[in-house]
Design a protein around this motif. Structure first.
Motif, PDB file in Angstrom:
ATOM      1  N   LEU A  14       6.514  14.964  19.206  1.00 29.99           N
ATOM      2  CA  LEU A  14       6.366  16.235  19.923  1.00 29.99           C
ATOM      3  C   LEU A  14       5.936  17.391  19.020  1.00 29.99           C
ATOM      4  N   ILE A  15       6.133  17.250  17.715  1.00 33.05           N
ATOM      5  CA  ILE A  15       5.713  18.302  16.786  1.00 33.05           C
ATOM      6  C   ILE A  15       4.199  18.515  16.833  1.00 33.05           C
ATOM      7  N   SER A  16       3.466  17.495  17.248  1.00 31.05           N
ATOM      8  CA  SER A  16       2.003  17.636  17.359  1.00 31.05           C
ATOM      9  C   SER A  16       1.622  18.729  18.344  1.00 31.05           C
ATOM     10  N   GLU A  17       2.472  18.984  19.330  1.00 34.18           N
ATOM     11  CA  GLU A  17       2.197  20.041  20.304  1.00 34.18           C
ATOM     12  C   GLU A  17       2.218  21.421  19.638  1.00 34.18           C
ATOM     13  N   ILE A  18       3.118  21.586  18.681  1.00 31.77           N
ATOM     14  CA  ILE A  18       3.271  22.870  17.993  1.00 31.77           C
ATOM     15  C   ILE A  18       2.245  23.014  16.885  1.00 31.77           C
ATOM     16  N   ASP A  19       1.907  21.909  16.216  1.00 31.97           N
ATOM     17  CA  ASP A  19       0.922  21.948  15.131  1.00 31.97           C
ATOM     18  C   ASP A  19      -0.441  22.438  15.601  1.00 31.97           C
ATOM     19  N   ARG A  20      -0.724  22.304  16.891  1.00 27.17           N
ATOM     20  CA  ARG A  20      -2.014  22.775  17.424  1.00 27.17           C
ATOM     21  C   ARG A  20      -2.209  24.270  17.206  1.00 27.17           C
ATOM     22  N   PHE A  21      -1.102  24.995  17.028  1.00 27.43           N
ATOM     23  CA  PHE A  21      -1.183  26.449  16.929  1.00 27.43           C
ATOM     24  C   PHE A  21      -0.963  26.947  15.502  1.00 27.43           C
ATOM     25  N   ASP A  22      -1.129  26.057  14.532  1.00 30.08           N
ATOM     26  CA  ASP A  22      -0.964  26.411  13.119  1.00 30.08           C
ATOM     27  C   ASP A  22      -1.970  27.498  12.751  1.00 30.08           C
ATOM     28  N   SER A  23      -1.511  28.733  12.669  1.00 32.37           N
ATOM     29  CA  SER A  23      -2.396  29.884  12.433  1.00 32.37           C
ATOM     30  C   SER A  23      -1.542  31.098  12.091  1.00 32.37           C
ATOM     31  N   ASP A  24      -2.184  32.248  11.986  1.00 30.66           N
ATOM     32  CA  ASP A  24      -1.465  33.482  11.668  1.00 30.66           C
ATOM     33  C   ASP A  24      -0.876  34.160  12.898  1.00 30.66           C
ATOM     34  N   ALA A 197       6.446  15.386  28.817  1.00 29.67           N
ATOM     35  CA  ALA A 197       6.446  15.656  30.252  1.00 29.67           C
ATOM     36  C   ALA A 197       6.940  17.071  30.545  1.00 29.67           C
ATOM     37  N   HIS A 198       8.027  17.480  29.876  1.00 25.04           N
ATOM     38  CA  HIS A 198       8.571  18.826  30.086  1.00 25.04           C
ATOM     39  C   HIS A 198       7.511  19.902  29.867  1.00 25.04           C
ATOM     40  N   LEU A 199       6.753  19.765  28.788  1.00 27.24           N
ATOM     41  CA  LEU A 199       5.741  20.774  28.451  1.00 27.24           C
ATOM     42  C   LEU A 199       4.633  20.866  29.487  1.00 27.24           C
ATOM     43  N   ARG A 200       4.432  19.827  30.244  1.00 30.07           N
ATOM     44  CA  ARG A 200       3.367  19.829  31.254  1.00 30.07           C
ATOM     45  C   ARG A 200       3.877  20.207  32.641  1.00 30.07           C
ATOM     46  N   ILE A 201       5.159  20.566  32.718  1.00 27.89           N
ATOM     47  CA  ILE A 201       5.745  20.921  34.008  1.00 27.89           C
ATOM     48  C   ILE A 201       6.283  22.357  34.010  1.00 27.89           C
ATOM     49  N   ALA A 202       7.386  22.571  33.294  1.00 26.25           N
ATOM     50  CA  ALA A 202       8.136  23.825  33.415  1.00 26.25           C
ATOM     51  C   ALA A 202       7.388  25.079  32.969  1.00 26.25           C
ATOM     52  N   PRO A 203       6.708  25.090  31.809  1.00 23.94           N
ATOM     53  CA  PRO A 203       6.077  26.348  31.374  1.00 23.94           C
ATOM     54  C   PRO A 203       5.030  26.879  32.354  1.00 23.94           C
ATOM     55  N   LYS A 204       4.311  25.994  33.011  1.00 24.46           N
ATOM     56  CA  LYS A 204       3.235  26.416  33.908  1.00 24.46           C
ATOM     57  C   LYS A 204       3.719  26.607  35.333  1.00 24.46           C
ATOM     58  N   ARG A 205       4.519  25.684  35.834  1.00 20.28           N
ATOM     59  CA  ARG A 205       4.874  25.689  37.250  1.00 20.28           C
ATOM     60  C   ARG A 205       6.035  26.606  37.594  1.00 20.28           C
ATOM     61  N   TRP A 206       6.829  26.966  36.585  1.00 19.23           N
ATOM     62  CA  TRP A 206       7.991  27.815  36.866  1.00 19.23           C
ATOM     63  C   TRP A 206       8.003  29.070  35.994  1.00 19.23           C
ATOM     64  N   LEU A 232      10.752  24.571  22.949  1.00 17.31           N
ATOM     65  CA  LEU A 232       9.571  23.824  23.399  1.00 17.31           C
ATOM     66  C   LEU A 232       8.585  24.644  24.225  1.00 17.31           C
ATOM     67  N   SER A 233       9.078  25.348  25.243  1.00 18.74           N
ATOM     68  CA  SER A 233       8.150  26.031  26.152  1.00 18.74           C
ATOM     69  C   SER A 233       7.416  27.186  25.484  1.00 18.74           C
ATOM     70  N   ILE A 234       8.033  27.762  24.473  1.00 21.78           N
ATOM     71  CA  ILE A 234       7.380  28.859  23.744  1.00 21.78           C
ATOM     72  C   ILE A 234       6.486  28.304  22.641  1.00 21.78           C
ATOM     73  N   LEU A 235       7.064  27.552  21.705  1.00 22.39           N
ATOM     74  CA  LEU A 235       6.255  27.056  20.579  1.00 22.39           C
ATOM     75  C   LEU A 235       5.245  26.015  21.034  1.00 22.39           C
ATOM     76  N   GLY A 236       5.569  25.248  22.069  1.00 20.77           N
ATOM     77  CA  GLY A 236       4.642  24.231  22.563  1.00 20.77           C
ATOM     78  C   GLY A 236       3.487  24.799  23.358  1.00 20.77           C
ATOM     79  N   LYS A 237       3.546  26.105  23.665  1.00 20.65           N
ATOM     80  CA  LYS A 237       2.450  26.769  24.368  1.00 20.65           C
ATOM     81  C   LYS A 237       1.770  27.834  23.506  1.00 20.65           C
ATOM     82  N   GLY A 238       2.211  27.961  22.267  1.00 20.27           N
ATOM     83  CA  GLY A 238       1.526  28.847  21.329  1.00 20.27           C
ATOM     84  C   GLY A 238       1.672  30.325  21.612  1.00 20.27           C
ATOM     85  N   VAL A 239       2.740  30.714  22.323  1.00 18.86           N
ATOM     86  CA  VAL A 239       2.954  32.137  22.608  1.00 18.86           C
ATOM     87  C   VAL A 239       4.013  32.677  21.649  1.00 18.86           C
TER      88      VAL A 239
END
Length: 530
Positions: A14-24, A197-206, A232-239
Motif C-alpha cells: 500500500l505504500i506505493s499509493e503514497i510514493d506516487r506523490f513523492d514531491s515538495d 479497496a478502501h482508497l478506491r471507495i471512501a475518499p471519493k464516494r463519501w 490512508l485517505s489523505i496520504l493516499g490521495k496526495g492532499v
C-alpha cells in the motif's frame, strides 16, 4: 464500480499509493496546543519512513513480523506506519488510553516483536507484570526513556535509502483490536489489499476529497479510523492533512477550521454537538469547508440543522466498522434524508438479512450484513476463527447492527444486535467494564449497558450489586469510577453507577442487559417529556 476495480494486484504494497506523490507538496500541517507549528512535505515524510524501515530491519524485525505502536497525533506516528509497512511489517495500533493489561494482551496475542511508544506513555508498558515472550525491543518516541531505545537516536544511525519489500496483497498490514460483547478484544486482520479497496471507495464516494484540498480528520492514531482517513485517505490521495496535537475545545476546533481554511472535515458527532453550542457560532468563517463528515455514531437532527442554518453546510453521516471501510453513508451527489444512515457505498455488497441469511424486503428490520467477498472487509479475527464464524451467516458477515431500508435503499438504524456500547464514537464492550468492576472488593455483581446521553449519544452505565457489609453510599461511586480508570482505558469507565439489590437474569443465570438497556431508554424518554 466493477468488483475488479477494487481488487489489488497480486504483488502490492500500500505504500506505493503514497510514493506516487513523492514531491515538495505539503503532506501534513501540524500544530500543538502550545502553538508550535510544523509542516512536512511528501518527500520528507517518505524519506523519514525509509529511515525507520532501516531502523526496524537493523533491530532484526523483518517482513511478516508485527510491531505495536502507542503514539499520539504527532508526525512520528506517520513515520512509524510508513516505515513498518514499507518493510512488510504489520502494525498493531494502540491508544494512549490503554492500560498495562490492555497492552500486554495485544503484545502477546498479536506476537509483537517491538513496542514503539511516545515518551509520556512508557510507564504503562514498564508496569506490565506478565511475561511477553515475543517482545524483543522497546522504542521511545520523541524523547529519551530509561531502559528504552530512542527512536531519534536510531534514526540518526541509518540512511534513507530503502527498497520497498515485495509484499503480497494478502499479507497482513494492520492488526487492530476491537471490543466485543464478551471475552477479550478481537484482533482484526487487514491486508494490503484492504487498503487498495478502501482508497478506491471512501475518499471519493463519501469524504469527497479533491485535488489540492486541506483535510482534517480528528481521529487519533491507535484507532482504525485514523488508518481510514488521516493516514490512508489523505496520504493516499496526495492532499494535505491538518494534525492538531491538543485537547479538544470546540472554540479551538472552529478557529483552526477557519485559520487553515480546511476544505474537508471528518470528526465525531460529539465534536459537532459541542461546536454547535458555541456562542456566536456564525462569527467563524467556514466558507472554505465544502464537506463535513461524521462517523462513530448517529448524528442528531438538531446539530444537523444548526450547521445547515449557520454555514449552509450539510453534515454527512457515515457508518462503518473496524472490520471494514465505510459501508453506509450520505454519499456524494445523493439526496440527504435526515435521520437515515444513508445508502450503501456499494449496494451490491451491503444489505439487510434475516437470521437465516435471506435478504429482507423494504421496511422490514433485519441485520446489516456485508458480503464476505467485499474487498474492503477484513480477513479474519487473528487466532480466533471461532469468533469470526460466530459473526457469519452464509455468504454474509454481520456488523452487529440492525436496520431497515426504504424503497430507495436508504438505511434506517434500529439498534445493536448485541450489547456493545458506542459512546462519543468509542466502541466499548460491557464485559471489559464489568470485569474491571468485579475486581473491586465491594462489588458482588454488576451489569454494564448504554444509557442515552444528549452530548455523547450514550454513556456507560453500571448497575451494581454490593457485597454484604457495604452500604449504597454515594461517595463510593467516584471511588469505583477511579478504580475502573486504573484497570482499563479511561474512556470505558462508567459515567453513571446505580446500586441495585439484584440484576435481571435468565433462568440459566445470564444477565439480561437488554432489560436494563430498555429501562434506560424509557427513563430518558420520560425525562425528555417532562
Amino acid at each position: 464500480m466493477e468488483l475488479t476495480d477494487l481488487i489489488a494486484p497480486q504483488k502490492y504494497n500500500l505504500i506505493s499509493e503514497i510514493d506516487r506523490f513523492d514531491s515538495d507538496r505539503i503532506a501534513l500541517l501540524w500544530e500543538s496546543e502550545d502553538g508550535e507549528k510544523q509542516s512536512v512535505s511528501y518527500h520528507e515524510l517518505i524519506q523519514k519512513g525509509k529511515r525507520f524501515a532501516n531502523v526496524l530491519n537493523k533491530l532484526g524485525i523483518k517482513k511478516g513480523d508485527k510491531v505495536m505502536t502507542i503514539v499520539p497525533r504527532i508526525i512520528d506516528a506517520y513515520v512509524i506506519y510508513l516505515g513498518a509497512l514499507r518493510a512488510g511489517i504489520a502494525v498493531i495500533p494502540g491508544s494512549e488510553m490503554l492500560r498495562s493489561g490492555d497492552i500486554s494482551f495485544r503484545i502477546n496475542q498479536g506476537e509483537a516483536k517491538a513496542i514503539i511508544t511516545y515518551k509520556d506513555f512508557t510507564e504503562q508498558v514498564d508496569n506490565i507484570q506478565e511475561k511477553m515472550p515475543s517482545l524483543k525491543h522497546k522504542i521511545s518516541v520523541a524523547g529519551e526513556t530509561d531502559g528504552w531505545l530512542s527512536m531519534d537516536s536510531l534514526m540518526d544511525e541509518v540512511t534513507d535509502s530503502y527498497t520497498t519489500v515485495d509484499t503480497d496483497k494478502d499479507d497482513m498490514a494492520f492488526l487492530t483490536y476491537t471490543s466485543g460483547t464478551s471475552g477479550t478484544p478481537k484482533g482484526v486482520v487487514h491486508t494490503h489489499a484492504w487498503a487498495y479497496a478502501h482508497l478506491r471507495i471512501a475518499p471519493k464516494r463519501w469524504l469527497n476529497i479533491k485535488e489540492g484540498d486541506i483535510v482534517w480528520a480528528t481521529a487519533g492514531p491507535g484507532w482504525q479510523k485514523w488508518i481510514w482517513t488521516p493516514f490512508l485517505s489523505i496520504l493516499g490521495k496526495g492532499v494535505t492533512g491538518l494534525v492538531y496535537f491538543g485537547r479538544f475545545h470546540p472554540e479551538k476546533q472552529l478557529q483552526l477550521l477557519q485559520d487553515y481554511k480546511v476544505n474537508v472535515l471528518c470528526c465525531t458527532p460529539t465534536e459537532y454537538r459541542l461546536m454547535s453550542k458555541v456562542d456566536h457560532l456564525a462569527d467563524y468563517d467556514l466558507s472554505q469547508l465544502h464537506t463535513a463528515c461524521s462517523a462513530g455514531e448517529a448524528l442528531n437532527r438538531g446539530v444537523i440543522d444548526i450547521f445547515k442554518e449557520t454555514f449552509d453546510l450539510q453534515l454527512k453521516d457515515g457508518y462503518g466498522q473496524t472490520e471494514s471501510t465505510l459501508l453506509i453513508g450520505t454519499l456524494v451527489g445523493k439526496e440527504v434524508r435526515i435521520g437515515s444512515m444513508g445508502q450503501p457505498i456499494l449496494e451490491e455488497f451491503i444489505t439487510i438479512i434475516d437470521e437465516d441469511g435471506n435478504q429482507v424486503p423494504a421496511g422490514v428490520v433485519g441485520n446489516i450484513a456485508v458480503r464476505r467477498d467485499f474487498p474492503a472487509l477484513f480477513k479474519t479475527y487473528y487466532q480466533q476463527p471461532d469468533r469470526y464464524q460466530a459473526a457469519v451467516i452464509g455468504d454474509y458477515f454481520l456488523t452487529g447492527d440492525r436496520a431497515s431500508r426504504d424503497k430507495d435503499n436508504y438505511f434506517w438504524f434500529q439498534g445493536r444486535r448485541d450489547d456493545v456500547i458506542i459512546s462519543s464514537g468509542y466502541t466499548i464492550g460491557p464485559a471489559e467494564v464489568e470485569d474491571a468492576l468485579l475486581k473491586h472488593e465491594a462489588i458482588k455483581d454488576c451489569a454494564v449497558v448504554a444509557s442515552p446521553d444528549a452530548i455523547r449519544g450514550n454513556i456507560v452505565k453500571a448497575f451494581v450489586v454490593l457485597k454484604d457489609g457495604y452500604s449504597e453510599n454515594p461517595s463510593l461511586i467516584p471511588q469505583l469510577q477511579k478504580f475502573v480508570k486504573n484497570q482499563t482505558a479511561p474512556y470505558k469507565y462508567p459515567r453513571a453507577i446505580e446500586f441495585v439489590s439484584e440484576l435481571p437474569k435468565t433462568v440459566s443465570g445470564k444477565i439480561m442487559r437488554s432489560t436494563l438497556r430498555d429501562l434506560e431508554v424509557r427513563r430518558a424518554a420520560e425525562k425528555q417529556s417532562d
